[in-house]
Design a protein around this motif. Structure first.
Motif, PDB file in Angstrom:
ATOM      1  N   ALA A   1       0.648  -1.307  -0.113  1.00  0.00           N
ATOM      2  CA  ALA A   1       0.041   0.056   0.169  1.00  0.00           C
ATOM      3  C   ALA A   1       0.859   1.300  -0.055  1.00  0.00           C
ATOM      4  N   GLU A   2       1.989   1.096   0.258  1.00  0.00           N
ATOM      5  CA  GLU A   2       2.819   2.126   0.432  1.00  0.00           C
ATOM      6  C   GLU A   2       4.126   2.363  -0.773  1.00  0.00           C
ATOM      7  N   GLN A   3       3.920   1.584  -1.666  1.00  0.00           N
ATOM      8  CA  GLN A   3       4.878   1.544  -2.840  1.00  0.00           C
ATOM      9  C   GLN A   3       5.061   2.767  -3.648  1.00  0.00           C
ATOM     10  N   GLU A   4       3.937   3.508  -3.670  1.00  0.00           N
ATOM     11  CA  GLU A   4       3.869   4.324  -4.501  1.00  0.00           C
ATOM     12  C   GLU A   4       4.031   5.999  -3.544  1.00  0.00           C
ATOM     13  N   SER A   5       3.958   5.772  -2.569  1.00  0.00           N
ATOM     14  CA  SER A   5       4.043   6.882  -1.702  1.00  0.00           C
ATOM     15  C   SER A   5       5.408   7.505  -1.445  1.00  0.00           C
ATOM     16  N   ASN A   6       5.802   8.739  -1.381  1.00  0.00           N
ATOM     17  CA  ASN A   6       6.979   9.148  -1.150  1.00  0.00           C
ATOM     18  C   ASN A   6       6.757  10.701  -0.610  1.00  0.00           C
ATOM     19  N   PRO A   7       7.256  10.707   0.622  1.00  0.00           N
ATOM     20  CA  PRO A   7       8.081   9.832   1.374  1.00  0.00           C
ATOM     21  C   PRO A   7       7.246   8.803   1.714  1.00  0.00           C
ATOM     22  N   THR A   8       8.035   7.814   2.483  1.00  0.00           N
ATOM     23  CA  THR A   8       7.032   6.614   3.149  1.00  0.00           C
ATOM     24  C   THR A   8       7.851   6.303   4.298  1.00  0.00           C
ATOM     25  N   THR A   9       7.605   5.403   5.277  1.00  0.00           N
ATOM     26  CA  THR A   9       7.983   5.227   6.701  1.00  0.00           C
ATOM     27  C   THR A   9       8.112   3.724   6.664  1.00  0.00           C
ATOM     28  N   VAL A  10       9.276   3.081   7.000  1.00  0.00           N
ATOM     29  CA  VAL A  10       9.631   1.802   7.069  1.00  0.00           C
ATOM     30  C   VAL A  10       9.714   1.474   8.556  1.00  0.00           C
ATOM     31  N   GLU A  11       9.215   0.551   8.999  1.00  0.00           N
ATOM     32  CA  GLU A  11       9.398  -0.170  10.264  1.00  0.00           C
ATOM     33  C   GLU A  11      10.352  -1.068  10.313  1.00  0.00           C
ATOM     34  N   VAL A  12      11.635  -0.945  11.212  1.00  0.00           N
ATOM     35  CA  VAL A  12      12.717  -1.829  10.892  1.00  0.00           C
ATOM     36  C   VAL A  12      12.417  -2.935  11.946  1.00  0.00           C
ATOM     37  N   ASN A  13      12.064  -4.147  11.745  1.00  0.00           N
ATOM     38  CA  ASN A  13      11.855  -5.415  12.443  1.00  0.00           C
ATOM     39  C   ASN A  13      12.829  -6.521  12.082  1.00  0.00           C
ATOM     40  N   SER A  14      13.609  -6.240  11.085  1.00  0.00           N
ATOM     41  CA  SER A  14      14.490  -7.227  10.722  1.00  0.00           C
ATOM     42  C   SER A  14      15.579  -6.452   9.483  1.00  0.00           C
ATOM     43  N   ASP A  15      16.640  -7.044   9.158  1.00  0.00           N
ATOM     44  CA  ASP A  15      17.284  -6.551   8.067  1.00  0.00           C
ATOM     45  C   ASP A  15      16.393  -6.101   7.083  1.00  0.00           C
ATOM     46  N   ALA A  16      16.601  -4.990   6.252  1.00  0.00           N
ATOM     47  CA  ALA A  16      15.733  -4.521   5.298  1.00  0.00           C
ATOM     48  C   ALA A  16      16.370  -4.035   4.069  1.00  0.00           C
ATOM     49  N   GLN A  17      15.781  -4.054   2.705  1.00  0.00           N
ATOM     50  CA  GLN A  17      16.277  -3.630   1.685  1.00  0.00           C
ATOM     51  C   GLN A  17      15.063  -3.159   0.873  1.00  0.00           C
ATOM     52  N   ILE A  18      15.297  -1.703   0.404  1.00  0.00           N
ATOM     53  CA  ILE A  18      14.260  -0.991  -0.247  1.00  0.00           C
ATOM     54  C   ILE A  18      15.135  -0.307  -1.423  1.00  0.00           C
ATOM     55  N   THR A  19      14.278  -0.422  -2.550  1.00  0.00           N
ATOM     56  CA  THR A  19      15.109   0.463  -3.814  1.00  0.00           C
ATOM     57  C   THR A  19      14.037   1.523  -4.296  1.00  0.00           C
ATOM     58  N   ALA A  20      14.415   2.816  -4.443  1.00  0.00           N
ATOM     59  CA  ALA A  20      13.600   3.606  -5.222  1.00  0.00           C
ATOM     60  C   ALA A  20      13.735   3.664  -6.747  1.00  0.00           C
ATOM     61  N   THR A  21      12.701   3.610  -7.306  1.00  0.00           N
ATOM     62  CA  THR A  21      12.752   3.420  -8.663  1.00  0.00           C
ATOM     63  C   THR A  21      12.473   4.756  -9.486  1.00  0.00           C
ATOM     64  N   PHE A  22      13.363   5.387  -9.983  1.00  0.00           N
ATOM     65  CA  PHE A  22      12.949   6.802 -11.028  1.00  0.00           C
ATOM     66  C   PHE A  22      13.002   6.383 -12.503  1.00  0.00           C
ATOM     67  N   VAL A  23      12.029   7.157 -13.123  1.00  0.00           N
ATOM     68  CA  VAL A  23      11.730   7.010 -14.486  1.00  0.00           C
ATOM     69  C   VAL A  23      12.084   8.444 -15.187  1.00  0.00           C
ATOM     70  N   ASN A  24      12.100   8.415 -16.321  1.00  0.00           N
ATOM     71  CA  ASN A  24      12.173   9.652 -17.199  1.00  0.00           C
ATOM     72  C   ASN A  24      10.837  10.458 -17.234  1.00  0.00           C
ATOM     73  N   GLU A  25      11.070  11.759 -16.843  1.00  0.00           N
ATOM     74  CA  GLU A  25       9.767  12.441 -16.612  1.00  0.00           C
ATOM     75  C   GLU A  25       9.473  13.274 -17.716  1.00  0.00           C
ATOM     76  N   LEU A  26       7.910  13.336 -17.829  1.00  0.00           N
ATOM     77  CA  LEU A  26       7.422  14.002 -19.306  1.00  0.00           C
ATOM     78  C   LEU A  26       6.621  15.115 -18.491  1.00  0.00           C
ATOM     79  N   GLU A  27       6.854  16.233 -18.778  1.00  0.00           N
ATOM     80  CA  GLU A  27       5.925  17.292 -18.206  1.00  0.00           C
ATOM     81  C   GLU A  27       6.350  18.649 -19.182  1.00  0.00           C
ATOM     82  N   GLY A  28       5.198  19.627 -19.051  1.00  0.00           N
ATOM     83  CA  GLY A  28       5.349  20.912 -19.628  1.00  0.00           C
ATOM     84  C   GLY A  28       5.258  21.018 -21.042  1.00  0.00           C
TER      85      GLY A  28
END
Length: 169
Positions: free
Chosen positions: A88-115
């Protein structure tokens, strides 16, 4: 008899105790520390801020809450998180991670199209996906070519909850 003491977020000594009639034994409890590894795909960076709990030399203490913020480089847009982030939080920025074990996260950035697109532009499958982050206008006499296989991520229309692309002209 061997006694083992456990508690969430702690490591405990294991001791062998001879029982005759009563036992009094001290156990040392040590708070566990967990890592939160961050990575990026595309062009951007991640900042981390502890909002509850604590960050120690070896990592974060059990149940620490860490706010992670993805910051896109110019021409790029944050798309989603991968890894140990609730669905439910994968598209939220920022987001909060509760650390209960070793964790790994990756932010994915893509080309922006605007204006306003004022020079001819081709969206290629090799640089896909593209994310529309605001209204896009194509100047008169300018071509925006979309190659087969290109993925375009739209912005959600707050009126009906859907993304859409409208082409005029």
């Amino acid at each position: 008899i061997q006694l083992e003491v456990t508690a969430d977020g702690f490591e405990a000594d294991q001791k062998k105790v001879d029982i005759s009639s009563s036992v009094s034994e001290d156990f040392e409890l040590t708070l566990r520390e967990y890592t939160l590894e961050t990575n990026t795909e595309g062009d951007g960076s991640i900042t981390k801020e502890v909002i509850s709990g604590s960050e120690e030399e070896g990592g974060y203490l059990f149940e620490s809450e860490v706010r992670v913020t993805a910051e896109a480089a110019e021409g790029w847009a944050f798309a989603y998180w991968k890894g140990d982030v609730p669905e439910a939080e994968q598209e939220s920025n920022p987001t909060t991670v509760e650390v209960n074990s070793d964790a790994q996260i990756t932010a994915t950035f893509v080309n922006e199209l605007e204006g306003i697109v004022s020079t001819n532009k081709t969206l290629t499958a090799s640089e896909s996906p593209y994310k529309i982050t605001s209204k896009v206008q194509i100047a008169y006499g300018t071509a925006l070519t979309v190659e087969p296989g290109v993925q375009v991520i739209g912005i959600e229309d707050s009126r009906d909850g859907e993304s859409k692309i409208e082409v005029f002209g």
